[in-house]
Design an enzyme around this catalytic site. Structure first.
Site, PDB file in Angstrom:
ATOM      1  CE  LYS A 227      -2.448  -0.708   3.719  1.00 54.18           C
ATOM      2  NZ  LYS A 227      -1.722  -1.930   4.171  1.00 54.18           N
TER       3      LYS A 227
ATOM      4  NE  ARG B 283      12.378  -4.018   9.381  1.00 55.98           N
ATOM      5  CZ  ARG B 283      11.846  -3.855   8.165  1.00 55.98           C
ATOM      6  NH1 ARG B 283      12.532  -4.195   7.090  1.00 55.98           N
ATOM      7  NH2 ARG B 283      10.626  -3.383   8.036  1.00 55.98           N
TER       8      ARG B 283
END
Length: 206
Positions: A13, A139
């Protein structure tokens, strides 16, 4: 051009929003950014949100909706905007419809980036393994188990939102697993289809 962009984490997105921003010269509006901006500006709604967040609470729908109502009145959003991360629930979608109706606005389209969950998870797992192999910390966004939970939460919340817009013939599904340029082209085709359908509806009612 007023758009809602739906899609799970990792669907692309952000990349597509940037391209749409550049092409149509309209801002991408994320609820997180809008909340922070309203708090920083010290608007009445921003101060209310700050008090809630400082107390450790979740900002309720009506406050988020109020901030969105303020934000789309800003000069840079006069010609349109891209909503990313909102609406997340049918209740929010209904609130957005009420806001736009009161402002004599309509959404031009709701674009949903459809992706394969297994492919997304495989991508995340690969990134996590590569980080470990390099000796780097994984992460938080690349934690496969956490990512799986985010996907499940997204689908549970957003499937009804997709159905809400599909019932209004506003939803356009795009294959988010295609190459980036192909996804962009598919979004453009979807926008043209919506524009032509809207023009036909107006002509029929004339």
């Amino acid at each position: 051009m007023r758009l809602v962009l739906l899609g799970p984490p990792g669907a692309g997105k952000g990349t597509q929003s940037t391209r749409l921003q550049d092409k149509y010269k309209i801002p991408q509006l994320s609820t997180g950014d809008m909340l922070r901006a309203a708090v920083k500006a010290g608007t009445p709604i921003g101060l209310k949100a700050k008090a809630i967040m400082d107390a450790g609470g979740l900002v309720p729908d009506e406050t988020v909706v109020g901030i969105i109502a303020e934000r789309i009145d800003e000069p840079d959003a006069k010609t349109g905007f891209i909503l990313d991360g909102f609406p997340r629930t049918v209740k929010q979608a209904e609130a957005l419809a009420s806001i736009l109706h009161a402002k004599h606005m309509d959404l031009d389209a709701v674009i949903e980036l459809v992706v394969d969950d297994r492919a997304l998870l495989a991508r995340i797992e690969k990134r996590a393994q590569e980080s470990i192999a390099r000796g780097d910390a994984v992460r938080a966004d690349d934690n496969p188990e956490a990512f799986r939970k985010r996907l499940e939460s997204y689908h549970a919340q957003t499937a009804p939102v997709s159905a809400f817009y599909a019932a209004k013939c506003a939803l356009k599904a795009v294959d988010g697993m295609a190459p980036i340029d192909d996804v962009s082209a598919a979004i453009e085709r979807a926008l043209h289809e919506r524009k032509n359908a809207a023009a036909s509806t107006r002509a029929g009612g004339a």
